[in-house]
Design an enzyme around this catalytic site. Structure first.
Site, short mmCIF file in Angstrom:
data_model
loop_
_atom_site.label_atom_id
_atom_site.label_comp_id
_atom_site.label_asym_id
_atom_site.label_seq_id
_atom_site.Cartn_x
_atom_site.Cartn_y
_atom_site.Cartn_z
N HIS A 199 40.64 52.36 0.15
CA HIS A 199 40.17 52.97 1.39
C HIS A 199 40.87 54.27 1.74
O HIS A 199 40.49 54.95 2.69
CB HIS A 199 40.24 51.97 2.56
N SER B 11 45.06 52.08 -3.61
CA SER B 11 44.26 51.49 -2.53
C SER B 11 42.93 52.23 -2.44
O SER B 11 42.90 53.46 -2.49
CB SER B 11 45.00 51.59 -1.20
N THR C 148 39.14 35.07 -6.44
CA THR C 148 37.80 35.55 -6.76
C THR C 148 37.66 37.02 -6.36
O THR C 148 37.91 37.38 -5.21
CB THR C 148 36.74 34.72 -6.04
N ALA D 158 47.01 47.71 -1.59
CA ALA D 158 48.27 48.21 -2.14
C ALA D 158 49.46 47.38 -1.71
O ALA D 158 50.45 47.29 -2.44
CB ALA D 158 48.47 49.66 -1.70
N THR D 159 49.39 46.74 -0.54
CA THR D 159 50.51 45.90 -0.11
C THR D 159 50.74 44.77 -1.10
O THR D 159 51.87 44.49 -1.51
CB THR D 159 50.25 45.35 1.30
N CYS E 165 50.48 51.03 10.14
CA CYS E 165 51.24 49.79 9.99
C CYS E 165 52.38 49.74 10.99
O CYS E 165 52.63 48.72 11.62
CB CYS E 165 51.79 49.68 8.57
N GLN F 272 48.61 57.42 -1.33
CA GLN F 272 48.18 58.64 -0.66
C GLN F 272 47.96 59.80 -1.64
O GLN F 272 47.48 60.86 -1.23
CB GLN F 272 49.24 59.06 0.38
N ASN G 267 53.11 58.73 3.46
CA ASN G 267 51.96 58.46 4.32
C ASN G 267 52.12 58.99 5.74
O ASN G 267 51.14 59.24 6.44
CB ASN G 267 51.67 56.96 4.37
#
Length: 372
Positions: free
Chosen positions: A197, A195, A233, A71-72, A315, A179, A151
């Site tokens: 994960h 994201s 890739t 997501a960053t 983070c 989130q 978050n």
């Protein structure tokens, strides 16, 4: 170990792991961008995963989903490339003081490049005043960037109203849905960051949804993958895991939601001496940010080695910076140091909650007794 740090990273779903394993086999190494049969099989797996992610929420129809490293990258791409597509009179970004660092740091970088920015305050409940937002979103605004579920404190912004105001002003609306995706319905948006994960998928893969009619210039240059828009890739293994996790989240949405609500009620009842940070009404219940006077959260976390929880964003913990979210809702550094974040979800049990609450309570009482 009892794992209560779902906002940092959710446990990998068994279905996601099963979808990933074939790409770790001896014949699973092909590049999905190669033209031979093995490459085409890998590419087919990537496209199947893309379709599963899109199918998990209606807001992801009517556009294209591009895989990213997370997501960053997706937020950086949306902001930097998005502002570059706009006319000179639209070089203004509106966002909130409680956004994720990937948004706020990118906005700050763009400001140094000459882009006008407006970082709006929030109230003690963590929510932006709709009238403040309305006044800030004007005909000079190019992008409005707002997180769906915070978050750190779990608050849910009045996202639908903000999206309507952004579109009425002719601005692009970017939603950081990391989130919320798979848990909370996504709003109609021009750009949506995701994201894997956070929804029980693998780390290292995310996505950016771009609505039809909007074309972003590349952020990464190189091989011209992803239709010439995002070079690099792709990993069939990571994409497949993301797709499987998205499908499971969609299938189990109602059951997961009911489970999380029940756990949240149980946890709040077991920790009556802790104060909730942020709105108690407009929030995702699987994220409880709590504070208690006289507690050192860092000592509490390090002392309870059999429970994994945090003081806030992973983070922010890595950077050593104080929580900008807690500051934005009016807490000083001393109050922020008394804050813990408990995140739970699909694989958390009632027994986990009971044991964790008991140990946290005992540790907190011991700290306060020692301090006295």
């Amino acid at each position: 170990m009892i794992y209560l740090d779902y906002q940092a990273s959710a446990p990998l779903a068994p279905e996601a792991r099963a979808a990933m394993l074939p790409w770790l086999a001896e014949d699973g190494h092909a590049n999905p961008h190669s033209p031979h049969r093995a490459g085409r099989a890998a590419a087919a797996a990537v496209e199947a995963a893309r379709a599963r992610i899109v199918a998990a929420d209606p807001a992801l129809s009517g556009g294209r989903l591009f895989f990213t490293s997370g997501a960053t990258e997706a937020v950086n791409w949306a902001l930097i490339a998005g502002i570059a597509t706009l006319l000179p009179g639209r070089r203004r970004i509106v966002t909130l003081a409680t956004e994720h660092a990937c948004t706020l740091d990118t906005v700050a970088w763009l400001e140094r490049q000459g882009i006008e920015t407006a970082v709006l305050p929030v109230g003690s409940d963590g929510l932006v005043d709709p009238e403040v937002a309305a006044a800030a979103i004007d005909d000079r605004t190019g992008i409005v960037a707002v997180m769906l579920v915070n978050n750190e404190i779990g608050t849910i912004q009045p996202i639908a109203d903000i999206a309507v105001r952004a579109r009425a002003a002719g601005a692009l609306f970017l939603c950081d849905a990391v989130q919320g995706y798979g848990r909370v319905p996504l709003p109609p948006a021009d750009l949506i960051a995701l994201s894997a994960h956070k929804i029980h998928g693998p780390k290292g893969v995310g996505a950016l949804f771009v609505r039809d009619g909007l074309t972003l210039p590349p952020l990464l240059h190189g091989g011209g993958q992803e239709g010439g828009t995002r070079s690099g890739t792709l990993s069939p293994m990571l994409c497949a895991g993301f797709g499987a996790a998205a499908s499971v989240a969609a299938d189990r949405r109602d059951g997961d939601a009911a489970h999380v609500v029940a756990l949240a009620r149980r946890l709040r009842a077991a920790l009556p001496d802790w104060t909730v940070n942020g709105s108690t009404a407009h929030r995702y219940p699987g994220n409880l940010s709590l504070r208690r006077n006289g507690i050192d959260a860092g000592r509490l976390i390090s002392g309870l080695r059999d429970i994994a929880f945090s003081a806030g964003s992973a983070c922010a913990s890595g950077s050593g910076r104080p929580s900008h979210v807690l500051r934005a809702i009016g807490l000083d550094d001393a109050a922020a140091r008394t804050t813990i974040r408990l995140g739970f979800g699909r694989y958390t049990t009632e027994e986990d909650i009971d044991i964790a609450a008991d140990q946290i309570t005992r540790a907190a009482i011991a700290q306060q007794a020692f301090a006295a």
